[in-house]
Design a protein around this motif. Structure first.
Motif, PDB file in Angstrom:
ATOM      1  N   GLY A 203      -4.249 -41.522  -3.246  1.00 28.23           N
ATOM      2  CA  GLY A 203      -2.836 -41.823  -3.759  1.00 28.23           C
ATOM      3  C   GLY A 203      -2.774 -42.575  -4.857  1.00 28.23           C
ATOM      4  O   GLY A 203      -1.676 -42.789  -5.431  1.00 28.23           O
ATOM      5  N   ARG A 221       5.525 -40.650  -3.559  1.00 24.86           N
ATOM      6  CA  ARG A 221       5.968 -40.359  -2.399  1.00 24.86           C
ATOM      7  C   ARG A 221       6.933 -41.478  -1.747  1.00 24.86           C
ATOM      8  O   ARG A 221       6.664 -42.698  -2.266  1.00 24.86           O
ATOM      9  CB  ARG A 221       4.712 -40.162  -1.226  1.00 24.86           C
ATOM     10  CG  ARG A 221       5.242 -39.687   0.038  1.00 24.86           C
ATOM     11  CD  ARG A 221       4.191 -39.443   1.050  1.00 24.86           C
ATOM     12  NE  ARG A 221       3.335 -38.281   0.493  1.00 24.86           N
ATOM     13  CZ  ARG A 221       2.000 -38.170   0.868  1.00 24.86           C
ATOM     14  NH1 ARG A 221       1.355 -39.127   1.853  1.00 24.86           N
ATOM     15  NH2 ARG A 221       1.254 -37.198   0.676  1.00 24.86           N
ATOM     16  N   HIS A 222       8.091 -40.822  -1.092  1.00 26.36           N
ATOM     17  CA  HIS A 222       9.061 -42.001  -0.543  1.00 26.36           C
ATOM     18  C   HIS A 222       8.241 -42.749   0.314  1.00 26.36           C
ATOM     19  O   HIS A 222       7.483 -42.195   1.349  1.00 26.36           O
ATOM     20  CB  HIS A 222      10.097 -41.261   0.176  1.00 26.36           C
ATOM     21  CG  HIS A 222      11.344 -41.961   0.503  1.00 26.36           C
ATOM     22  ND1 HIS A 222      11.182 -43.012   1.439  1.00 26.36           N
ATOM     23  CD2 HIS A 222      12.279 -41.653   0.019  1.00 26.36           C
ATOM     24  CE1 HIS A 222      12.591 -43.571   1.216  1.00 26.36           C
ATOM     25  NE2 HIS A 222      13.344 -42.650   0.638  1.00 26.36           N
ATOM     26  N   ASP A 226       7.805 -38.483   4.181  1.00 27.05           N
ATOM     27  CA  ASP A 226       7.418 -37.224   3.435  1.00 27.05           C
ATOM     28  C   ASP A 226       8.685 -37.060   2.123  1.00 27.05           C
ATOM     29  O   ASP A 226       9.603 -37.889   2.389  1.00 27.05           O
ATOM     30  CB  ASP A 226       7.606 -36.109   4.368  1.00 27.05           C
ATOM     31  CG  ASP A 226       6.634 -35.805   5.129  1.00 27.05           C
ATOM     32  OD1 ASP A 226       5.483 -36.521   4.873  1.00 27.05           O
ATOM     33  OD2 ASP A 226       6.669 -35.258   6.081  1.00 27.05           O
ATOM     34  N   VAL A 228       9.661 -36.758  -2.159  1.00 25.92           N
ATOM     35  CA  VAL A 228       9.140 -37.522  -3.481  1.00 25.92           C
ATOM     36  C   VAL A 228      10.346 -38.443  -3.893  1.00 25.92           C
ATOM     37  O   VAL A 228      11.476 -37.805  -3.996  1.00 25.92           O
ATOM     38  CB  VAL A 228       8.620 -36.595  -4.525  1.00 25.92           C
ATOM     39  CG1 VAL A 228       8.762 -37.127  -5.724  1.00 25.92           C
ATOM     40  CG2 VAL A 228       7.290 -35.951  -4.197  1.00 25.92           C
TER      41      VAL A 228
ATOM     42  N   ILE B 117       0.121 -36.774  -6.193  1.00 23.18           N
ATOM     43  CA  ILE B 117       1.160 -37.617  -5.595  1.00 23.18           C
ATOM     44  C   ILE B 117       0.375 -38.833  -5.409  1.00 23.18           C
ATOM     45  O   ILE B 117      -0.560 -39.082  -4.803  1.00 23.18           O
ATOM     46  CB  ILE B 117       1.500 -36.776  -3.913  1.00 23.18           C
ATOM     47  CG1 ILE B 117       2.021 -35.381  -4.247  1.00 23.18           C
ATOM     48  CG2 ILE B 117       2.394 -37.924  -3.097  1.00 23.18           C
ATOM     49  CD1 ILE B 117       3.465 -35.390  -4.900  1.00 23.18           C
ATOM     50  N   PHE B 119       0.996 -42.404  -3.653  1.00 21.73           N
ATOM     51  CA  PHE B 119       1.350 -43.376  -2.550  1.00 21.73           C
ATOM     52  C   PHE B 119       0.895 -44.555  -2.080  1.00 21.73           C
ATOM     53  O   PHE B 119      -0.380 -44.821  -2.803  1.00 21.73           O
ATOM     54  CB  PHE B 119       1.698 -42.456  -1.231  1.00 21.73           C
ATOM     55  CG  PHE B 119       0.075 -41.859  -1.020  1.00 21.73           C
ATOM     56  CD1 PHE B 119      -0.071 -40.699  -1.414  1.00 21.73           C
ATOM     57  CD2 PHE B 119      -0.597 -42.494  -0.061  1.00 21.73           C
ATOM     58  CE1 PHE B 119      -1.358 -40.035  -1.039  1.00 21.73           C
ATOM     59  CE2 PHE B 119      -1.823 -41.837   0.345  1.00 21.73           C
ATOM     60  CZ  PHE B 119      -2.233 -40.669  -0.184  1.00 21.73           C
TER      61      PHE B 119
END
Lengths: 347, 119
Positions: A203, A221-222, A226, A228, B117, B119
């Motif tokens: 990530g 990502r939020h 789940d 974005v 992605i 995170f």
């Protein structure tokens, strides 16, 4: 007739050129390192070259993971064994640049990023790759370590020899090794002639070049699950690092304890849910994401300015989004109704 | 050069243009079409069922055919009918406008995909 042949040859040449272009495509592999998945995506016209580069990167990552994990009998393990003696000793050469950069970043962050608090991290149980189950450590033990106040600045370096002036120092590069490793991987890819790539270590990522004829597209990502929350377009060379309280934690008697420990009080830092930093250097972005998280919702802009970081998104404990002006110019908040945000100027 | 030579050159140019468009435009299939008529709010149209739509503009009725993930103008009250001659739109991001009749057909892709992605 000759002209017609010339025209035909032109067509065939043009076709050949176009076919050559069209073969460029992303080549992607997932490696296991640092207790997480590392995705390496290379945009190339030679899958063989990409494969060879990824083999080299895989070896590098294994070496780094073996040697930089604070809790194994390895290079860093030996350093941690010898630091409490207070005597000078020779450190493994692979570790010295990591230690030097950590000291500098720790000073810039006023100690909010501090890999010397390995004993506190161990006390909470966040040293292993899997999250602990609790309970939280004894207050007395935390207080004792806080009194001993281990800091990166307790470490002295003389050539390849180092020592600690504080026996409580135990190095844990959990908040930094990933960023440092991603930088080394990008360096290695460039040495091997790769110009367009993304390295995503669990990530946290750094991207160089472009995805063919468009920029790289990165979704953030939020933190709540789940989906974005925002996206960034990257061309050239930039890193995106996020520190979040949802990454590793345990629940104990109705309370959540996460892995980002505030060196000032020895407890999980409060007030922030996640910090995303966009910056050129991965190691600096990694350290800054941790430091700004620890700084909290009021003080982070000051620490960001001290660390030379200008593109930041902070999501506070209530879900409020704050962006620096430079980040607001780059980020795109996603969703049918993008969330409102506040602008935070840096001092 | 003889007329046949010119024909070869023109065909070559068209072919190169078509190949360029084919290889260099992001080729994601479209999820739906947005049809704008004048200042009205755009209307969202699914592309999976075969339909003939009648869209009213200041000059009259434009006809839009939709099927198999594609859309095209089949009739238009404008003079040059460039919109009809354009043919099918089949890629997300493609737009064709009948400017005189103020009708715009736009293909929209599925949710944008990401290369990575964070995170």
């Amino acid at each position: 007739m000759t002209r017609r042949r010339l025209a035909l040859a032109t067509i065939l040449l043009a076709l050949g050129l176009l076919a050559g272009c069209s073969q460029q495509e992303p080549y992607s592999e997932t490696l296991l390192a640092f207790g997480t998945l590392v995705d390496v995506t290379i945009y190339t016209d030679s899958p063989e070259a990409a494969q060879a580069a990824i083999r080299a990167v895989d070896e590098d990552l294994r070496f780094m993971h073996e040697n930089w994990n604070a809790w194994r009998p390895n290079t860093l393990g030996r350093v941690n064994l010898l630091l409490p003696t207070g005597e000078w000793f020779s450190s493994g050469p692979s570790l010295l640049p990591l230690i030097e950069q950590s000291i500098a970043l720790s000073e810039q962050s006023e100690g909010l990023f501090d890999p010397a608090i390995g004993k506190l991290v161990g006390l909470w149980g966040f040293q292993s790759d899997s999250a602990p189950e609790g309970p939280p450590p004894d207050e007395g033990q935390i207080e004792l370590l806080l009194e001993q106040a281990p800091r990166m600045t307790d470490i002295q370096i003389d050539g390849i020899r180092i020592r600690s002036t504080n026996p409580a120092v135990r190095l844990d590069f959990g908040a930094f090794a990933k960023g440092y490793a991603v930088d080394r991987v990008i360096e290695r890819l460039r040495e091997l002639g790769i110009q367009d790539a993304i390295v995503n270590a669990g990530g946290d990522l750094r991207a160089i070049g472009r995805h063919g004829n468009r920029d790289w597209r990165v979704g953030i990502r939020h933190p709540g699950g789940d989906g974005v929350i925002a996206s960034l377009q990257i061309a050239g060379d930039e890193s995106v690092f996020t520190s979040g309280d949802y990454e590793r934690y345990f629940d104990w008697e109705g309370e959540r304890y996460h892995h980002i420990i505030d060196p000032r009080n020895g407890r999980p830092a409060q007030g922030v849910t996640s910090v995303t930093v966009l910056h050129d250097n991965g190691a600096e972005a990694d350290a800054a994401a941790t430091a700004l998280f620890v700084a909290g919702p009021d003080d982070w802009p000051r620490i960001a300015a001290r660390m030379g970081i200008d593109k930041v998104m902070v999501i506070d404990a209530d879900g409020g989004i704050a962006l620096t002006p430079a980040m607001a110019g780059r980020i795109r908040l996603e969703g049918d109704e993008p969330a409102p945000f506040t602008l935070r100027e840096l001092p | 050069m003889k007329p046949g030579d010119w024909l070869v050159v023109v065909l070559a140019a068209l072919l190169i243009g078509a190949l360029y468009a084919h290889f260099w435009t992001p080729g994601a299939p479209a999820a739906y079409a947005l049809i704008h008529a004048g200042d009205d709010a755009a209307r969202q149209v699914a592309l999976d069922e075969h339909r003939h739509l009648h869209v009213e503009g200041p000059l009259g009725t434009s006809q839009v055919e939709v099927r198999d993930g594609r859309a095209r103008f089949t009739a238009s009250p404008c003079n040059d009918r460039f919109c009809v001659h354009y043919g099918w739109l089949d890629h997300a991001g493609e737009v064709i406008a009948c400017v005189p009749n103020r009708v715009v057909v736009q293909l929209v892709g599925p949710e944008r995909d990401f290369d990575a992605i964070n995170f």
